[in-house]
Design an enzyme around this catalytic site. Structure first.
Site, PDB file in Angstrom:
ATOM      1  N   ASP A   1       1.193  14.186  14.060  1.00 28.70           N
ATOM      2  CA  ASP A   1       1.533  14.102  12.633  1.00 28.70           C
ATOM      3  C   ASP A   1       0.309  14.297  11.751  1.00 28.70           C
ATOM      4  OD1 ASP A   1       3.419  13.947  10.638  1.00 28.70           O
ATOM      5  OD2 ASP A   1       3.402  11.758  10.508  1.00 28.70           O
TER       6      ASP A   1
ATOM      7  N   ILE B   1       0.834  -1.200   0.000  1.00 23.97           N
ATOM      8  CA  ILE B   1       0.000   0.000   0.000  1.00 23.97           C
ATOM      9  C   ILE B   1       0.871   1.253   0.000  1.00 23.97           C
ATOM     10  CG2 ILE B   1      -1.724   1.317   1.280  1.00 23.97           C
ATOM     11  CD1 ILE B   1      -2.763  -1.295   2.408  1.00 23.97           C
ATOM     12  N   GLY B   2       1.979   1.177   0.746  1.00 27.01           N
ATOM     13  CA  GLY B   2       2.878   2.325   0.798  1.00 27.01           C
ATOM     14  C   GLY B   2       4.044   2.064   1.733  1.00 27.01           C
TER      15      GLY B   2
ATOM     16  N   LYS C   1       0.974  -3.313   8.980  1.00 26.84           N
ATOM     17  CA  LYS C   1       2.055  -2.336   9.062  1.00 26.84           C
ATOM     18  C   LYS C   1       3.290  -3.019   9.632  1.00 26.84           C
ATOM     19  CE  LYS C   1       3.248   2.142  11.091  1.00 26.84           C
ATOM     20  NZ  LYS C   1       2.771   3.270  11.900  1.00 26.84           N
TER      21      LYS C   1
END
Length: 492
Positions: A143, A24-25, A48
């Protein structure tokens, strides 16, 4: 910035259950993949992958501990966690949010978004920040930026990636690790002090400015106001400037304080707006009504509220959320005759209120971007995640319960199912409850927002005592009406 090689690739199986489908990234501190659940065919998760090492101790474990405890419709829910192995590799398995980042969304729309949509986005981010800041200890996100905000296919907002979030520590003078995204991070994230809730509010101001300047600026510099071509944004300049002040003490001190200021701003010319029949500057206000069980009066209460607002010369829609509901079909048949009702007829009108039957989430979003001043959302009594999400993000969330002694326990059980931060702005409505019952419920629910509604046989009609009760419930979104100017005539 930490960088490391991934151990996962397409086809890899994690924990004997999660099969990697695609990447995904990737960022400096993690790689994210979409995976299929081998035990639940068709179910997709986001995984993740991070690396815990001496240079960044305990970050992933801390993130997992935070996410496990969080329950909010705008946050991903963690479902599995693999602690660091011998080499420091660790994995979080969480909800897969199908959609695009706000960065991608803005690029797709050439950075041009309607005024109402931008204001609603900011309000939705405020919702989730308020939830995080009310944790004990408070969670500071640190963030907030377009790349960490997801927009789903139904255009719902989700906040992702808690990689640098932290619990607030009162005894610390400043953060141990200086992290954040340039342009959106507060000055204290670079060493001038410890981050706290005001740091997230700075980032919110940066995001606000970024959106209204079409991606040109996220920091206040002389001349920025010249880029605000839409006149509706100009009244928000003082709010944004205060959010972006370098000194945390000069900013808004909480989401509540900011929300109050935005509320005052959006309602400063309400009487004129009502008289002209124009759209409110802050967009459509949503009143959501949900019940603790069948027969407590959700639809009756929703209709009474909608027609009260219509009598104030407002443009009002009432929406039937459940796809299985039949109440609006029966109302249409009674009001207009069986011959005038068809399944294709999704909207009908009674006394200036537009009724929408069995409305999809996509249709609701379209109505939110229309020129209705108020939308009343009849959520029924099904405690579906989507219903609770709509309840939570509405301007006035209302929970309807029964006044009978044996039905009050349902109200308590409903309330206890959710954390204090989630239900902080809930209004509890108990039709036909006496004063003693209201006092007892306020004590047991630990809320001052408990109201009784007097007997009203016909919710489409007007009753002075009912109007006064509804006015009290909606006092935060409609102007207070002075007794001498109350224009309804008393019945004989």
């Amino acid at each position: 910035m930490m960088r490391f090689p991934s151990r996962l690739e397409r086809g890899s199986i994690l924990g004997g259950r999660y099969q990697i489908v695609r990447s995904i990234g990737s960022g400096g501190m993690s790689h994210v993949y979409m995976a299929e659940d081998l035990r639940l065919p068709g179910k997709k998760w986001a995984i993740k992958e991070s690396l815990a090492h001496p240079g960044y101790q305990g970050n992933v474990v801390t993130e997992a501990e935070m996410l496990i405890e969080l329950q909010h419709p705008r946050l991903p829910q963690i479902v599995d966690f693999f602690e660091p192995d011998a080499n420091g590799y660790t994995y979080l398995v969480m909800d897969y949010i199908q959609g695009i980042t706000l960065t991608e969304y803005l690029n797709k729309h050439d950075f041009i978004l309607p005024f109402d949509k931008i204001i609603r986005m900011i309000q939705e981010v405020m919702e989730v920040l308020d939830y995080l800041h009310h944790r004990s200890p408070a969670i500071i996100y640190r963030d907030l930026k377009p790349g960490n905000i997801m927009i789903t296919g139904a255009e719902e907002l989700r906040l992702i990636d808690f990689g640098i979030a932290r619990n607030y520590k009162e005894t610390h003078q400043q953060d141990t690790v200086k992290l954040g995204t340039i342009g959106f991070a507060s000055p204290e994230q670079y060493g001038s002090g410890q981050t706290d809730v005001r740091s997230d509010l700075y980032s919110l101001g940066a995001l606000f400015l970024f959106l209204i300047t079409r991606g040109a600026h996220s920091e206040w510099i002389p001349g920025v106001e010249q880029l605000l071509r839409h006149e509706a944004f100009r009244p928000y300049i003082p709010i944004i400037r205060k959010l972006l002040r370098s000194d945390p003490g000069s900013r808004y001190q909480s989401v509540e304080e900011l929300r109050e200021e935005m509320f005052k701003l959006s309602h400063r010319s309400l009487p004129d707006i009502q008289e002209q029949g124009a759209v409110f500057p802050h967009g459509t206000c949503v009143v959501s009504v949900i019940g603790t069980g069948p027969g407590v009066g959700v639809t009756h209460t929703s209709i009474a509220i909608a027609h009260y607002l219509a009598r104030l010369k407002c443009k009002v829609a009432i929406i039937e959320f459940s796809q299985r509901a039949t109440a609006f079909s029966r109302i249409d048949a009674i009001a207009h005759g069986e011959d005038g009702v068809t399944e294709e007829r999704r909207m009908f009108e009674i006394s200036g209120v537009h009724y929408f039957r069995r409305t999809s989430k996509k249709e609701i979003l379209q109505l939110l971007n229309s020129n209705y001043q108020y939308i009343v959302l009849d959520l029924g009594c099904e405690r579906h995640p989507y219903s609770m999400e709509e309840l939570q993000r509405s301007d006035v969330p209302i929970v309807v319960g029964g006044a009978a002694e044996w039905k009050q326990s349902d109200l308590y059980l409903f309330s206890r199912s959710y954390e204090s931060a989630v239900k902080a702005k809930w209004n509890y409505v108990v039709p036909l409850a006496g004063k003693n019952t209201v006092v007892r419920l306020r004590k047991n629910l630990n809320s001052k927002y408990v109201y009784s509604l007097p007997l009203q046989i016909d919710p489409f009609d007007q009753e002075d005592d009912v109007d006064e009760a509804i006015s009290d419930i909606l006092k935060d979104i409609v102007p207070a009406m002075k007794k001498k100017s109350f224009f309804f005539k008393k019945r004989n």
